[in-house]
Design an enzyme around this catalytic site. Structure first.
Site, PDB file in Angstrom:
ATOM      1  N   LYS A 176      -6.382   3.626   8.911  1.00 47.46           N
ATOM      2  CA  LYS A 176      -5.465   4.596   8.283  1.00 47.46           C
ATOM      3  C   LYS A 176      -6.023   6.003   8.356  1.00 47.46           C
ATOM      4  O   LYS A 176      -5.278   6.971   8.623  1.00 47.46           O
ATOM      5  CB  LYS A 176      -5.208   4.181   6.834  1.00 47.46           C
ATOM      6  CG  LYS A 176      -4.389   2.891   6.714  1.00 47.46           C
ATOM      7  CD  LYS A 176      -4.189   2.479   5.269  1.00 47.46           C
ATOM      8  CE  LYS A 176      -3.341   1.200   5.189  1.00 47.46           C
ATOM      9  NZ  LYS A 176      -3.115   0.764   3.800  1.00 47.46           N
ATOM     10  N   SER A 183       0.806  -1.226   0.000  1.00 49.76           N
ATOM     11  CA  SER A 183       0.000   0.000   0.000  1.00 49.76           C
ATOM     12  C   SER A 183       0.840   1.278   0.000  1.00 49.76           C
ATOM     13  O   SER A 183       0.281   2.367  -0.079  1.00 49.76           O
ATOM     14  CB  SER A 183      -0.938   0.005   1.205  1.00 49.76           C
ATOM     15  OG  SER A 183      -0.213   0.013   2.415  1.00 49.76           O
TER      16      SER A 183
END
Length: 814
Positions: A735, A692
């Site tokens: 996140k 990611s």
């Protein structure tokens, strides 16, 4: 021995001469006995046909042919039901009895074989062939007779049913035919075996056969004697122990301690325990074995422990379940703040159980970072449903026997933790929390995760078998709740048996409310304070969250609040019970000291080659800065910061993308030949991996090569392909929470993650600006603080100018 006897038989047969003649005699079938020549036998005659045959013999020369029936139960036998070889007997005496039967005494004369049997006037007339053999005595034959005689004497001594003096007198003979028939008549053999001896006409052959039979019978008698001796010794020992036990009981009774029938109590407990039929049968068998054992023996202790465990486990006792959805909802809201999705799923689960009469046990698995309330949710479910609560920690468990137990053959064996926990619960339908199911390991002692497959399968756990109990135990009514921080360490087969419910980290507002509603009260009570002694302002709680904790849950927040309360408690003890402290953001440092974290982890200015990325960890989300430096060199790419294989591959893919888009970024096509690129992710002591960070690295590379700064107020996450496509990522909520905690309120996300925004709390979505992108070009347009140059296919001059800024030589495109 048998082969030697057969060899002697062949040798002796050649020395015998046989003659034969035919006679007609009345025939009497006899039952349950074989009559031999030279044998004086009394018996009672009652059948009509036998009486007529007897009367026919008495009117003649008193000779009668006696042959044994195959089946003694037949009252009216046919010729085929009678052995053909029998004995011609002389009727010595006959007495008619009052009931009509005749008692006779018959002496066997010689053996004969019936050649023809005819039924005449209600009795049998047999035409028999009488064979006589003249045997020539030799030294070898005499030795054989002496051997048989001594063997038979040994047999008589072992066989207590025979009188030695009576039999010894009958053995004094020099005729082998008389010797063999006398011995055969006195042997304790089945009818079939005696008939085999009677069938042998040759005296020498019969002598060898009798020798073999004697040896076999002596061996059997010796074996029986050894067994009886052992049994006698054991019985003497048992009688001694019984005597001593009875004496102990008498002493205890004399002392006034009373006598309690322990076995009767155990039997009653087994009968009323609610065990299944098979388990009860096994328990009763074990109880019988226990009764037969000496109380002080080791086996008795093992058997008693086993019965105690069988009785200690709940077989029928159940908690009365509370099925009120309103009550469950009230309990969940009282115990936990937020977690709306999880609460909704639990209430749905309880609603189904209310509608289904006999629901199967279900397995829920709460997955989330530490401190978000996974274990306490299990306790709330137990409270909401009125069930008992038990917890089993699986962290570090690496032995299969911890789950299934040890077999009883091992010293000190015990059931596994599943059965032990059920005993502690005391009911067969508790809420059973399997804590830290992702922390199990395996080694040479087995794989506990595989042992849990049966426990957590609703189709199988109704017949769970613990190695110690070795009986089927029903776990289908247990509500299993597993907790884990991550899923990748749980085997796929085990995941398939559980319903996964994810618990994400809390937002800052949620943490403030949790602290106000739960944590402050809990820590005040723990430190002996009252509401008048300490008051926390909202800004103080917010400051603790921002400057003294960095977590997805609230465990550290509770710890920091407890730290403040302890310091306040010290002042209350020093200044008196009426002392009061008001905690605000301004005076918080007096209690907590210097802040542990900066309120924002974002750099202060827009910088070249420095990008703010977002990462997911077991502790929740976190900020992950990425730095890129371009140096003079020969095209080397250096990656540092403990990057995993996937992350290193993402960096290489990002660089390949930059090279493929060099002309769009204003770079020479061979810019990489004269520079070295160093990619570093700070906090190098922490291992990092995952795809990611792809767009983060690509943005940092583009910024460092084009010398265009990156916006400090933008964070990003997403996987990149060689063609610049941005792929979706996981852990979106964690996140975004990390970005919010760090003071970043603008985030670049993959387009395919737009569907996941529905799970983000409204207060978090309203506080942040989210950009959803499909390709890397869109990322650069948002993230870079300056605009990229407008490049055309033949803009070689601009390319040369940008390359010159990096000190590289421009090669014109042909």
């Amino acid at each position: 021995m048998k082969c030697e006897a057969e060899r002697k038989v062949r040798f002796f047969v050649s020395q015998s001469r046989e003659t034969s003649e035919l006679r007609k005699l009345p025939m009497m079938p006899i039952r349950d006995m074989v009559i031999f020549p030279y044998m004086m036998t009394p018996f009672v005659v009652g059948r009509e046909s036998s009486v007529r045959a007897l009367e026919e013999a008495l009117t003649g020369d008193r000779k009668i042919f006696l042959a044994t029936q195959h089946d003694a139960s037949i009252d009216e036998p046919h010729p085929k039901d009678i052995y053909t070889v029998g004995t011609i007997g002389n009727i010595v005496q006959s007495v008619k009895m009052s009931d009509g039967n005749i008692k006779v005494l018959v002496e066997g004369i010689e053996r004969a074989q019936a050649m023809e049997i005819v039924d005449t006037d209600g009795f049998f007339i047999a035409t028999v062939r009488v064979s006589t053999s003249a045997v020539e005595m030799t030294k070898a034959l005499e030795q054989q007779m002496q051997h048989v005689t001594s063997t038979f004497e040994q047999y008589v001594k072992l066989q207590q049913a025979l009188n030695y003096e009576t039999v010894a007198a009958a053995l004094r003979t020099d005729a082998p035919e008389k010797l063999t028939d006398t011995i055969a008549a006195n042997l304790q053999l089945p009818i079939e075996e005696k008939q085999k001896i009677l069938n042998i006409f040759d005296p020498v052959e019969r002598l060898g056969h009798v020798a073999d039979v004697l040896e076999m019978e002596i061996e059997k008698l010796n074996m029986d004697r050894n067994i009886q001796s052992r049994v006698k010794r054991q019985m003497e020992k048992a009688q001694k122990e019984y005597y001593l036990n009875e004496k102990i009981k008498a002493i205890q009774k004399e002392l006034g301690r009373g006598e309690k029938n322990e076995f009767e109590d155990l039997k009653k407990k087994i009968e009323t325990s609610g065990m299944s039929k098979d388990v009860m049968e096994k328990a009763m068998q074990e109880l019988k074995k226990l009764e037969a054992m000496p109380p002080m023996s080791a086996e008795s202790t093992v058997s008693r422990n086993y019965l105690d465990w069988l009785l200690a486990v709940p077989w029928k006792k159940k908690s009365k379940e509370i099925r009120s959805i309103q009550h469950a909802e009230k309990v969940l809201n009282t115990d936990h703040y937020g977690l709306e999705k999880i609460k909704e799923r639990i209430l749905e689960f309880l609603a189904v159980r209310q509608l289904v009469k006999n629901p199967k046990g279900s397995i829920l698995c709460f997955v989330g970072p530490p401190g978000v309330g996974k274990t306490s949710l299990g306790m709330s479910i137990a409270k909401a449903t009125g069930r008992k609560f038990i917890r089993m920690s699986l962290g570090g468990v690496r032995d299969e026997a911890e789950i299934r137990g040890h077999r009883r053959t091992y010293i000190g064996a015990l059931p596994g933790q599943i059965i032990q926990s059920m005993k502690r619960a005391g009911t067969k339908n508790p809420v059973f929390v399997l804590d830290e199911i992702d922390k199990m390991a395996s080694d040479f002692r087995g794989d506990p995760a595989s042992a849990l497959l049966e426990v957590l399968d609703p189709e199988q756990n109704s017949s769970f078998q613990d190695h110690y109990l070795d009986v089927e135990y029903d776990l289908s009514q247990v509500l299993f709740v597993a907790t884990a921080n991550v899923l990748h360490t749980i085997p796929a087969a085990l995941q398939d048996r559980m319903e996964i419910l994810r618990l994400h980290g809390y937002t800052e507002d949620e943490k403030v409310e949790i602290a106000k509603q739960y944590l402050l009260k809990k820590q005040r009570v723990a430190c002996g304070l009252t509401e008048k002694n300490v008051v926390f302002q909202n800004d103080a709680i917010t400051e603790i969250i921002r400057s003294y904790t960095r977590e997805a849950g609230v465990r550290n927040l509770e710890r920091e609040i407890g730290n403040v309360c302890r310091k306040v408690a010290r002042r209350v003890v020093k200044n008196g019970a009426k002392h009061k402290e008001e905690i605000t953001a301004a005076n918080l440092h007096e209690f907590q000291g210097v802040a542990k974290f900066r309120s924002s982890q974002v750099h202060e200015h827009n910088e070249v080659g420095l990008v703010t990325g977002l990462a997911w960890t077991e502790m929740g989300g976190s900020i992950l800065s990425t730095e890129v430096q371009v140096l003079d060199g020969k095209g080397k790419l250096t990656l540092t910061g403990q990057l995993g294989d996937v992350m290193q591959e993402s960096a290489q893919a990002a660089l390949s993308y930059i090279r493929s888009r060099a002309h769009h970024l204003g770079l020479a096509r061979d810019f990489y030949r004269n520079v070295d690129i160093h990619v570093h992710v700070p906090e190098g002591a922490i291992p990092k991996d995952g795809p990611s960070a792809g767009i983060t690295m690509a943005t940092a590379l583009a910024s460092a090569l084009t010398r265009i700064p990156v916006r400090r107020d933008v964070a990003m996450t997403g996987e990149i392909t060689l063609r610049g496509t941005v792929l979706p990522i996981g852990g979106l909520k964690e996140k975004l929470l990390a970005a919010h905690r760090a003071g970043v309120f603008e985030v670049i996300l993959p387009e395919e993650n737009q569907k996941d925004v529905a799970e983000i709390p409204e207060n978090l979505k309203s506080a942040m600006k989210l950009h959803f992108v499909q390709v890397m070009d869109d990322v650069l347009k948002i993230a870079l603080a300056g605009a990229l140059p407008e490049i055309t296919e033949d803009a070689s001059g601009v390319l040369a100018g940008v390359a010159a800024a990096h000190g590289t030589e421009t090669v014109a495109r042909q």
